[in-house]
Design a protein around this motif. Sequence first.
Motif, mmCIF file in Angstrom:
data_model
loop_
_atom_site.group_PDB
_atom_site.id
_atom_site.type_symbol
_atom_site.label_atom_id
_atom_site.label_comp_id
_atom_site.label_asym_id
_atom_site.label_seq_id
_atom_site.Cartn_x
_atom_site.Cartn_y
_atom_site.Cartn_z
ATOM 1 N N GLU A 212 -57.687 19.308 14.642
ATOM 2 C CA GLU A 212 -58.895 20.183 15.358
ATOM 3 C C GLU A 212 -60.186 19.378 14.766
ATOM 4 N N ALA A 213 -60.178 19.581 13.352
ATOM 5 C CA ALA A 213 -61.485 19.210 12.787
ATOM 6 C C ALA A 213 -61.512 17.655 12.888
ATOM 7 N N GLU A 214 -60.557 16.982 12.565
ATOM 8 C CA GLU A 214 -60.670 15.495 12.708
ATOM 9 C C GLU A 214 -61.145 15.148 13.991
ATOM 10 N N LEU A 215 -60.720 15.714 15.163
ATOM 11 C CA LEU A 215 -60.956 15.185 16.422
ATOM 12 C C LEU A 215 -62.370 15.630 16.911
ATOM 13 N N LEU A 216 -62.775 16.719 16.278
ATOM 14 C CA LEU A 216 -64.242 17.158 16.540
ATOM 15 C C LEU A 216 -65.070 15.977 15.817
ATOM 16 N N ALA A 217 -64.719 15.818 14.629
ATOM 17 C CA ALA A 217 -65.712 15.017 13.843
ATOM 18 C C ALA A 217 -65.700 13.497 14.508
ATOM 19 N N GLU A 218 -64.871 13.082 15.119
ATOM 20 C CA GLU A 218 -64.718 11.909 15.949
ATOM 21 C C GLU A 218 -65.465 11.969 17.225
ATOM 22 N N GLY A 219 -66.072 13.119 17.361
ATOM 23 C CA GLY A 219 -66.660 13.212 18.822
ATOM 24 C C GLY A 219 -65.988 13.730 20.038
ATOM 25 N N TYR A 220 -64.848 14.162 19.835
ATOM 26 C CA TYR A 220 -64.069 14.659 20.957
ATOM 27 C C TYR A 220 -64.563 15.926 21.684
ATOM 28 N N PRO A 221 -64.815 16.078 22.888
ATOM 29 C CA PRO A 221 -65.146 17.292 23.593
ATOM 30 C C PRO A 221 -64.193 18.627 23.060
ATOM 31 N N ALA A 222 -64.789 19.531 22.921
ATOM 32 C CA ALA A 222 -63.969 20.644 22.511
ATOM 33 C C ALA A 222 -62.876 20.988 23.273
ATOM 34 N N ALA A 223 -63.119 21.104 24.898
ATOM 35 C CA ALA A 223 -61.959 21.033 25.586
ATOM 36 C C ALA A 223 -60.964 20.139 25.418
ATOM 37 N N ALA A 224 -61.116 18.871 25.353
ATOM 38 C CA ALA A 224 -60.313 17.919 25.078
ATOM 39 C C ALA A 224 -59.372 18.298 23.838
ATOM 40 N N VAL A 225 -60.301 18.808 22.737
ATOM 41 C CA VAL A 225 -59.275 19.110 21.641
ATOM 42 C C VAL A 225 -58.611 20.329 21.523
#
Length: 269
Positions: A212-225
């Motif tokens: 989750e932290a990696e995806l958020l750091a890459e700019g993925y929206p929270a809902a997609a994560v």
Amino acid sequence: MTILVLAATGKTGRRLVPLLRADGNEVRAASRSGEVRFDWGERETWPAVLAGLRAVYLVAPEDPEPIEAFVAQAVQAGVERFVVLSGRELDRSDGRFGHEMLAAERAVAASGVGWTVVRANNFDQNFDEYTWREPLLAGRLGLPIGAVAEPFIDVRDVAEVAALALTGDGHFGQVYELSGPEALTFAEAVGMISEALGRPIEYVELSAAEYEAELLAEGYPAAAVEALGALFELMRAGLIAEPTDTVEKLLGRPAASFAEYVERVWRRP
């Protein structure tokens, strides 16, 4: 017959359209940027797209709100059958992943006309046409899946089954669970791609929180994560790890293997 293919520029749609046309069907290939303009959020685009249809290949939008109204309008316009793309065991994910596909399943089941649901495992093509492509090319793919295997399916097999259900007899009311012929761990799948490319690619096992932290750091929206996290939770439970023989039963040949996909897509001369 005239068949509407939604998400016609997507993974399954762009493979389904030529299959249907090669068999003599008139196809309305619809998307926001395709041959025929269709937008779930712009209901004024619906009537022209639905006029004169017999069948619809339905790929649900991220927001399930318009699905029921669309299905009702399609039936009123004369649609006699729907084929819905869905995923295996989505009803076990507590609605955090795939709720839009489940909404589409429910809408067509209540439509009063013929319907078929195609529930597939993760596509082979998710490795080269999706989130995983760039990490693979960069030499590292990190996921929270562990040693649970996945019977990846070639999207071309999904398209062939969808074409059969859209045009053939005996498919109404059926829910087809589609997978590839064997289950591989993600580490094994990455190893096969690495060998085909002739260079190292590392598979890294992440915790759910690290992913989750990696995806958020890459700019993925929270809902997609959150949705991706729910998908991997479903997979870690082993609920979709068992291969099915549905492709072979329907198409009269074995489902394409992951090795065949790797050879075709990733092998470098």
